[in-house]
Scaffold this motif. Sequence first.
Motif, PDB file in Angstrom:
ATOM      1  N   ILE A 185      -6.215   8.182  14.118  1.00 15.83           N
ATOM      2  CA  ILE A 185      -6.897   9.086  13.322  1.00 15.83           C
ATOM      3  C   ILE A 185      -8.321   8.796  13.300  1.00 15.83           C
ATOM      4  CG2 ILE A 185      -7.187  10.529  11.110  1.00 15.83           C
ATOM      5  CD1 ILE A 185      -4.335  10.700  10.794  1.00 15.83           C
ATOM      6  N   ALA A 186      -8.359   7.535  12.961  1.00 16.36           N
ATOM      7  CA  ALA A 186      -9.944   6.887  12.603  1.00 16.36           C
ATOM      8  C   ALA A 186     -10.622   6.861  13.913  1.00 16.36           C
ATOM      9  CB  ALA A 186      -9.808   5.774  11.962  1.00 16.36           C
ATOM     10  N   GLU A 243      -2.617  -0.978   8.096  1.00 10.19           N
ATOM     11  CA  GLU A 243      -1.870   0.164   8.159  1.00 10.19           C
ATOM     12  C   GLU A 243      -0.891   0.716   9.414  1.00 10.19           C
ATOM     13  OE1 GLU A 243      -1.398   2.448   6.143  1.00 10.19           O
ATOM     14  OE2 GLU A 243      -3.073   2.123   4.475  1.00 10.19           O
ATOM     15  N   LYS A 244      -0.390   1.643   9.275  1.00  8.06           N
ATOM     16  CA  LYS A 244       0.128   2.144  10.418  1.00  8.06           C
ATOM     17  C   LYS A 244      -0.466   2.522  11.492  1.00  8.06           C
ATOM     18  CE  LYS A 244       4.784   3.892   8.413  1.00  8.06           C
ATOM     19  NZ  LYS A 244       4.597   3.110   7.082  1.00  8.06           N
ATOM     20  N   PRO A 294     -12.658  10.579  15.919  1.00  8.19           N
ATOM     21  CA  PRO A 294     -14.153  10.764  15.861  1.00  8.19           C
ATOM     22  C   PRO A 294     -15.096   9.912  16.537  1.00  8.19           C
ATOM     23  CG  PRO A 294     -13.042  10.855  13.648  1.00  8.19           C
ATOM     24  CD  PRO A 294     -12.104  10.067  14.722  1.00  8.19           C
ATOM     25  N   TRP A 296      -7.606  10.800   5.076  1.00  7.59           N
ATOM     26  CA  TRP A 296      -8.015  10.288   6.379  1.00  7.59           C
ATOM     27  C   TRP A 296      -8.452  11.302   7.573  1.00  7.59           C
ATOM     28  CZ3 TRP A 296      -9.984   5.991   8.407  1.00  7.59           C
ATOM     29  CH2 TRP A 296      -9.656   4.995   8.033  1.00  7.59           C
ATOM     30  N   ALA A 356     -11.933  11.961   8.946  1.00  6.40           N
ATOM     31  CA  ALA A 356     -12.319  12.259  10.539  1.00  6.40           C
ATOM     32  C   ALA A 356     -13.105  13.436  10.781  1.00  6.40           C
ATOM     33  CB  ALA A 356     -10.762  12.149  11.115  1.00  6.40           C
ATOM     34  N   LEU A 379     -15.001  10.873  20.287  1.00  7.41           N
ATOM     35  CA  LEU A 379     -15.657  12.420  20.413  1.00  7.41           C
ATOM     36  C   LEU A 379     -17.122  12.242  20.437  1.00  7.41           C
ATOM     37  CD1 LEU A 379     -13.205  14.688  18.502  1.00  7.41           C
ATOM     38  CD2 LEU A 379     -13.402  14.390  20.909  1.00  7.41           C
ATOM     39  N   MET A 425     -17.169  13.141  11.867  1.00  8.60           N
ATOM     40  CA  MET A 425     -17.555  14.037  13.361  1.00  8.60           C
ATOM     41  C   MET A 425     -18.940  14.877  12.857  1.00  8.60           C
ATOM     42  SD  MET A 425     -16.258  14.022  15.966  1.00  8.60           S
ATOM     43  CE  MET A 425     -16.963  15.225  16.822  1.00  8.60           C
ATOM     44  N   HIS A 445     -15.414   3.832   0.481  1.00  8.06           N
ATOM     45  CA  HIS A 445     -15.677   2.823   1.318  1.00  8.06           C
ATOM     46  C   HIS A 445     -16.211   3.551   2.917  1.00  8.06           C
ATOM     47  CE1 HIS A 445     -13.973   0.133  -0.975  1.00  8.06           C
ATOM     48  NE2 HIS A 445     -12.499   0.407  -0.663  1.00  8.06           N
ATOM     49  N   SER A 499       1.953   5.737   4.380  1.00  4.10           N
ATOM     50  CA  SER A 499       1.004   6.466   5.012  1.00  4.10           C
ATOM     51  C   SER A 499       1.621   8.027   5.431  1.00  4.10           C
ATOM     52  CB  SER A 499       0.814   5.815   6.654  1.00  4.10           C
ATOM     53  OG  SER A 499       0.217   4.562   6.230  1.00  4.10           O
ATOM     54  N   LEU A 500       2.867   7.951   6.047  1.00  2.00           N
ATOM     55  CA  LEU A 500       3.363   9.352   6.698  1.00  2.00           C
ATOM     56  C   LEU A 500       4.722   9.695   6.001  1.00  2.00           C
ATOM     57  CD1 LEU A 500       2.291   8.340  10.322  1.00  2.00           C
ATOM     58  CD2 LEU A 500       1.106   9.773   8.814  1.00  2.00           C
ATOM     59  N   LEU A 517       0.789  -1.275  -0.079  1.00  2.00           N
ATOM     60  CA  LEU A 517      -0.066   0.113  -0.065  1.00  2.00           C
ATOM     61  C   LEU A 517       0.799   1.114   0.127  1.00  2.00           C
ATOM     62  CD1 LEU A 517      -2.494  -1.124   2.771  1.00  2.00           C
ATOM     63  CD2 LEU A 517      -2.891  -1.233  -0.004  1.00  2.00           C
ATOM     64  N   LEU A 555     -10.622   5.137  -0.164  1.00  2.00           N
ATOM     65  CA  LEU A 555     -11.014   5.468   1.429  1.00  2.00           C
ATOM     66  C   LEU A 555     -12.259   6.024   1.260  1.00  2.00           C
ATOM     67  CD1 LEU A 555      -7.454   6.393   2.366  1.00  2.00           C
ATOM     68  CD2 LEU A 555      -8.584   4.313   2.963  1.00  2.00           C
ATOM     69  N   ALA A 572      -0.753   5.108  13.356  1.00  2.00           N
ATOM     70  CA  ALA A 572      -1.143   6.343  13.251  1.00  2.00           C
ATOM     71  C   ALA A 572      -2.353   6.663  12.753  1.00  2.00           C
ATOM     72  CB  ALA A 572      -0.057   7.609  12.725  1.00  2.00           C
ATOM     73  N   LEU A 573      -2.732   5.981  11.459  1.00  3.03           N
ATOM     74  CA  LEU A 573      -4.007   6.241  10.788  1.00  3.03           C
ATOM     75  C   LEU A 573      -5.089   5.657  11.755  1.00  3.03           C
ATOM     76  CD1 LEU A 573      -3.216   5.531   6.982  1.00  3.03           C
ATOM     77  CD2 LEU A 573      -3.438   7.729   8.073  1.00  3.03           C
ATOM     78  N   VAL A 612     -15.882  -2.792   7.375  1.00  2.00           N
ATOM     79  CA  VAL A 612     -15.241  -2.167   6.016  1.00  2.00           C
ATOM     80  C   VAL A 612     -14.008  -1.387   6.392  1.00  2.00           C
ATOM     81  CG1 VAL A 612     -16.082  -0.195   4.957  1.00  2.00           C
ATOM     82  CG2 VAL A 612     -17.730  -1.821   5.357  1.00  2.00           C
ATOM     83  N   VAL A 614     -12.460  -2.186  -4.339  1.00  4.49           N
ATOM     84  CA  VAL A 614     -11.077  -2.922  -4.024  1.00  4.49           C
ATOM     85  C   VAL A 614     -10.424  -3.653  -5.253  1.00  4.49           C
ATOM     86  CG1 VAL A 614     -11.350  -2.744  -1.516  1.00  4.49           C
ATOM     87  CG2 VAL A 614     -12.371  -4.500  -2.907  1.00  4.49           C
ATOM     88  N   LEU A 641     -19.625   2.768   4.856  1.00  4.26           N
ATOM     89  CA  LEU A 641     -19.518   2.524   6.142  1.00  4.26           C
ATOM     90  C   LEU A 641     -20.736   3.515   6.858  1.00  4.26           C
ATOM     91  CD1 LEU A 641     -16.161   2.605   8.408  1.00  4.26           C
ATOM     92  CD2 LEU A 641     -18.329   3.712   9.112  1.00  4.26           C
ATOM     93  N   PHE A 659     -11.430  -2.942   3.913  1.00  2.00           N
ATOM     94  CA  PHE A 659     -11.777  -2.342   2.807  1.00  2.00           C
ATOM     95  C   PHE A 659     -11.033  -1.026   2.688  1.00  2.00           C
ATOM     96  CE2 PHE A 659     -16.116  -3.916   1.707  1.00  2.00           C
ATOM     97  CZ  PHE A 659     -15.696  -5.490   1.047  1.00  2.00           C
ATOM     98  N   MET A 660     -10.712  -0.382   3.891  1.00  5.92           N
ATOM     99  CA  MET A 660     -10.212   0.751   4.190  1.00  5.92           C
ATOM    100  C   MET A 660      -8.696   0.589   4.622  1.00  5.92           C
ATOM    101  SD  MET A 660     -13.055   3.149   5.846  1.00  5.92           S
ATOM    102  CE  MET A 660     -12.520   4.717   5.533  1.00  5.92           C
ATOM    103  N   HIS A 661      -8.349  -0.864   4.945  1.00  5.70           N
ATOM    104  CA  HIS A 661      -6.888  -1.199   5.059  1.00  5.70           C
ATOM    105  C   HIS A 661      -6.472  -0.860   6.474  1.00  5.70           C
ATOM    106  CE1 HIS A 661      -6.789  -1.046   0.524  1.00  5.70           C
ATOM    107  NE2 HIS A 661      -7.007  -2.254   0.680  1.00  5.70           N
ATOM    108  N   LEU A 662      -7.174  -0.460   7.369  1.00  4.27           N
ATOM    109  CA  LEU A 662      -6.762   0.052   8.579  1.00  4.27           C
ATOM    110  C   LEU A 662      -6.071  -1.357   9.253  1.00  4.27           C
ATOM    111  CD1 LEU A 662      -9.280   1.982  10.515  1.00  4.27           C
ATOM    112  CD2 LEU A 662      -7.029   2.615   9.583  1.00  4.27           C
TER     113      LEU A 662
END
Lengths: 207, 130
Positions: free
Chosen positions: B78-79, B71-72, B82, A35, A39, B85, A43, A191, A23-24, A20, A188, B74-75, B61, A89, A195, B65-68
């Motif tokens: 972030i996810a 992933e690292k 929310p 992302w 986020a 909160l 919210m 999806h 990411s950073l 992939l 992203l 950190a993402l 999902v 995908v 969601l 699908f979103m590959h979390l």
Amino acid sequence: MSEAAAVDTHEHGAMHADQLEPSLTPGNMGKLGMWSFLAGDAMTFGAAIAAYGALRIGNPNWPSPAAFLGITTTAIMTFVLICSSVTMVEALGSIQTGRMARYRNFMALTVLGGLLFLGMQAFEWHHLLGEKGMSIKVDLFDATFFILTGFHGCHVFGGVVYNSVLLIRGMTGKLTPAKANLVEIAGLYWHFVDLVWILIFTFIYLI
Amino acid sequence: MTTQAAISGHEADHSGPNYIAVFIYLSVLTAVELGVYAMGLPQAAKVGLLIALAWAKAVLVAMYFMHLAMEKRALAIIAIIPVILVTFLCFMLLPDLTTRMWTKFDHPRPVTNPAEMGAHPVAPPPMQVP
């Protein structure tokens, strides 16, 4: 994936599904940007759904959704959106492995799924506004329904436009396997739209 | 076999998630949701089950699908922000439920069909609280 491996796969245009986008890393902030946007968007949807819950729990005369909202159409809409996530995908996997024809087919199916969803939502709204006498002005039940599903529908429309641009760029040769990360970032968003619909389907229609 | 193992790669050409397995799980969970909806369970059980099923689908999902899941961290942070909160937001809305004036009065749904006007007069607008 190491930096060297990433450079190698980009140069040879033969990325695999497990490789992939980093990411950073400073040179590739697209995924982090998407992302961060998601986020914030989450919210917005979260606040809207929480407000809906508070209004509903606080009103003893809140109508039963089953009296107004049929779930046959929306269950099919849910299935269509799940299917379009799978085609998304598959489109990503195709472009990552350099199979552009397969990418175009799956991306076209993803766009088609989005259009089908929007068409069914338009059909549902037409039925509710006409035969059921619902309107955003009638009461909070109607207002929250149209605002939440309408806001989500706007996201689906945005996703259809986004995916269509990537499809056209793939058809005209402007999108190559070296830029597969653009499809991953669009995925992203797509999806996320799927969601959110999963939650709206439960909170608005089923409960 | 665990769900994680079932979803993990099966195709020879790459070792990514088995998206068809995820699709089947999502379809089955949706069918279960419709079953719960139609079963006529007590409201509390129905709401609890439906919310749990919706979250299970949302996590599938996001993770695959979103590959979390691949992933690292950190993402993932972030996810999850929310979600945390919005959970706090739900608690922040609780006082509103106990203090809102109009919840104490009966305001039936306004009648939109003129033929029903005689039987069910339109409710007065909610009380305006300065």
